[in-house]
Design a protein around this motif. Sequence first.
Motif, PDB file in Angstrom:
ATOM      1  N   GLN A 241      20.286   9.336   1.479  1.00 32.84           N
ATOM      2  CA  GLN A 241      21.205   8.851   2.522  1.00 32.84           C
ATOM      3  C   GLN A 241      20.633   9.124   3.917  1.00 32.84           C
ATOM      4  N   ARG A 242      20.036  10.307   4.092  1.00 32.73           N
ATOM      5  CA  ARG A 242      19.432  10.623   5.393  1.00 32.73           C
ATOM      6  C   ARG A 242      18.278   9.667   5.682  1.00 32.73           C
ATOM      7  N   ALA A 243      17.463   9.416   4.682  1.00 33.33           N
ATOM      8  CA  ALA A 243      16.316   8.522   4.874  1.00 33.33           C
ATOM      9  C   ALA A 243      16.771   7.112   5.212  1.00 33.33           C
ATOM     10  N   MET A 244      17.841   6.653   4.555  1.00 28.55           N
ATOM     11  CA  MET A 244      18.351   5.314   4.826  1.00 28.55           C
ATOM     12  C   MET A 244      18.885   5.210   6.253  1.00 28.55           C
ATOM     13  N   LEU A 245      19.632   6.221   6.679  1.00 34.26           N
ATOM     14  CA  LEU A 245      20.159   6.223   8.048  1.00 34.26           C
ATOM     15  C   LEU A 245      19.033   6.269   9.074  1.00 34.26           C
ATOM     16  N   LYS A 246      18.024   7.039   8.763  1.00 32.51           N
ATOM     17  CA  LYS A 246      16.880   7.139   9.673  1.00 32.51           C
ATOM     18  C   LYS A 246      16.199   5.781   9.819  1.00 32.51           C
ATOM     19  N   ARG A 247      16.017   5.066   8.710  1.00 29.65           N
ATOM     20  CA  ARG A 247      15.389   3.743   8.776  1.00 29.65           C
ATOM     21  C   ARG A 247      16.250   2.765   9.563  1.00 29.65           C
ATOM     22  N   MET A 248      17.556   2.834   9.369  1.00 32.61           N
ATOM     23  CA  MET A 248      18.453   1.930  10.099  1.00 32.61           C
ATOM     24  C   MET A 248      18.389   2.204  11.602  1.00 32.61           C
ATOM     25  N   LEU A 249      18.371   3.487  11.960  1.00 32.22           N
ATOM     26  CA  LEU A 249      18.292   3.848  13.378  1.00 32.22           C
ATOM     27  C   LEU A 249      16.962   3.397  13.977  1.00 32.22           C
ATOM     28  N   GLN A 250      15.897   3.563  13.232  1.00 30.68           N
ATOM     29  CA  GLN A 250      14.578   3.134  13.708  1.00 30.68           C
ATOM     30  C   GLN A 250      14.530   1.622  13.901  1.00 30.68           C
ATOM     31  N   SER A 251      15.164   0.883  12.991  1.00 29.65           N
ATOM     32  CA  SER A 251      15.169  -0.574  13.115  1.00 29.65           C
ATOM     33  C   SER A 251      15.975  -1.031  14.326  1.00 29.65           C
ATOM     34  N   LEU A 252      16.903  -0.187  14.784  1.00 32.72           N
ATOM     35  CA  LEU A 252      17.676  -0.495  15.988  1.00 32.72           C
ATOM     36  C   LEU A 252      16.941  -0.083  17.258  1.00 32.72           C
ATOM     37  N   GLY A 253      15.815   0.616  17.111  1.00 30.18           N
ATOM     38  CA  GLY A 253      15.013   1.003  18.267  1.00 30.18           C
ATOM     39  C   GLY A 253      15.013   2.473  18.580  1.00 30.18           C
ATOM     40  N   ALA A 254      15.684   3.290  17.756  1.00 26.54           N
ATOM     41  CA  ALA A 254      15.724   4.734  18.018  1.00 26.54           C
ATOM     42  C   ALA A 254      14.354   5.362  17.779  1.00 26.54           C
ATOM     43  N   GLN A 255      13.993   6.289  18.653  1.00 27.14           N
ATOM     44  CA  GLN A 255      12.687   6.937  18.551  1.00 27.14           C
ATOM     45  C   GLN A 255      12.785   8.452  18.379  1.00 27.14           C
ATOM     46  N   HIS A 256      13.973   9.018  18.616  1.00 29.56           N
ATOM     47  CA  HIS A 256      14.145  10.470  18.538  1.00 29.56           C
ATOM     48  C   HIS A 256      15.229  10.771  17.503  1.00 29.56           C
ATOM     49  N   ILE A 257      14.825  11.001  16.277  1.00 28.94           N
ATOM     50  CA  ILE A 257      15.760  11.202  15.175  1.00 28.94           C
ATOM     51  C   ILE A 257      15.424  12.515  14.460  1.00 28.94           C
ATOM     52  N   TYR A 258      16.430  13.378  14.304  1.00 28.23           N
ATOM     53  CA  TYR A 258      16.257  14.652  13.618  1.00 28.23           C
ATOM     54  C   TYR A 258      17.215  14.699  12.424  1.00 28.23           C
ATOM     55  N   GLU A 259      16.915  15.544  11.458  1.00 27.09           N
ATOM     56  CA  GLU A 259      17.696  15.597  10.227  1.00 27.09           C
ATOM     57  C   GLU A 259      18.144  17.015   9.914  1.00 27.09           C
ATOM     58  N   ALA A 260      19.310  17.101   9.236  1.00 26.39           N
ATOM     59  CA  ALA A 260      19.805  18.389   8.736  1.00 26.39           C
ATOM     60  C   ALA A 260      20.485  18.140   7.400  1.00 26.39           C
ATOM     61  N   ALA A 261      20.268  19.043   6.451  1.00 25.34           N
ATOM     62  CA  ALA A 261      20.809  18.868   5.115  1.00 25.34           C
ATOM     63  C   ALA A 261      22.254  19.344   4.986  1.00 25.34           C
ATOM     64  N   ASP A 262      22.735  20.106   5.961  1.00 25.31           N
ATOM     65  CA  ASP A 262      24.129  20.549   5.941  1.00 25.31           C
ATOM     66  C   ASP A 262      24.526  21.027   7.331  1.00 25.31           C
TER      67      ASP A 262
END
Length: 401
Positions: A19-40
């Motif tokens: 789910q995190r990877a999918m959201l990251k790809r969607m944000l990148q496709s919208l033009g986002a360049q600064h994306i961080y992740e957390a598991a909880d």
Amino acid sequence: MTMPIANLRFLVVDDHEFQRAMLKRMLQSLGAQHIYEAADGIEALDILRREDRCFDIILSDLEMPEMDGMEFIRHLGELTTGVSVILISALEPSLIASVETMTQAYGINLLGAMEKPILMPQLEALISLHKPCQTKQKQSCVAQEFTLKEIIDGLRSNEFEAFFQPKCELATGHITGAEALARWRHPEKGIIPPAAFIKPMEDNGLIDDLTWIMLRKAVAFRPMWGDISRKAGTLSVNLSTQSLGEVDMAGRIIEIVHTEKLEPEQIILEVTESAAATDVGKVLENLSRLRMRGFGLSIDDYGTGYSSMQQLMRIAFTELKIDRSFVADAIKHESARVILESSLNMARKLKMKTVAEGVETQPDWDLLCELGCECAQGYFIAKPMEADAFADWIQDWERAV
């Protein structure tokens, strides 16, 4: 002003790696360049506390182990970071709606909630609602504090004034009246909103003083309206719970209105649902006497208290004023719409006029028209304004309708 998505910093909080990877790809496709992740939530808070991690938008799941999304949101509110939040969940809509309300109660700028599976257009639409530092600005405004001495000095120096917000007939667009709202014209800090002084006044027994100042100033201004609008006749004034318990309250109000040569029918006195919680006898005596003399009585912020039905039975109200929370949520949540519609139907059966507060958008206006609400009040019509500006505003509005 919105910030380009490429400049925004995102934090995706979800315990599912896919789910995190999918959201990251969607944000990148919208033009986002600064994306961080957390598991909880625990990991997310750790990232947020680092000095070099200032985020604009957090996308958070609700169901997570260790620290779920609701606990994370509570901690996020305590951090007062000024970040915006988008909630993500597969839970039932009514539960998501409750969490949305909780998020707003914690002072967080909630952009909205998305049900899984996430759709790109919906994600893009919610991100577009983000405004830089919106929450920080709001908090700094509300956090403005004044000492008790400053407030007392302001009362003695006659610095508190009545601003006026119009009430509009939904069916015709004509102005039916206005509500007088308290503002403090501070000699150094300008116009101060009521959030900065109402509670200190209530806590220190000063709210009664403000009530009488507002009543006198508002009533003195009412004759200036003249016949500007064929229906701009009623002036609404809020009464404090403390004032309602005074045995001579009704007499004082009648005298003030008589001095300005106004008819009681031109005045609507707004009281909260908790008005008769204490000193029931005195409160009911005052309100009954005022109603007998011809004053209108409005139950203010209807739906936010715990004794609404009981108060409608106790007091001869002529107007039901629906709280802004139901108006704002009715477009998004079926439960809020049902409550709004039921309240309007009940008021019609009780032969009470209906007024919706907090009308801020065209969809709000359209829904209220559809449901048969009589009057509206809110920023979509006009913000509260000074007395002189109000008279001019009515003329312009009435020429346009």
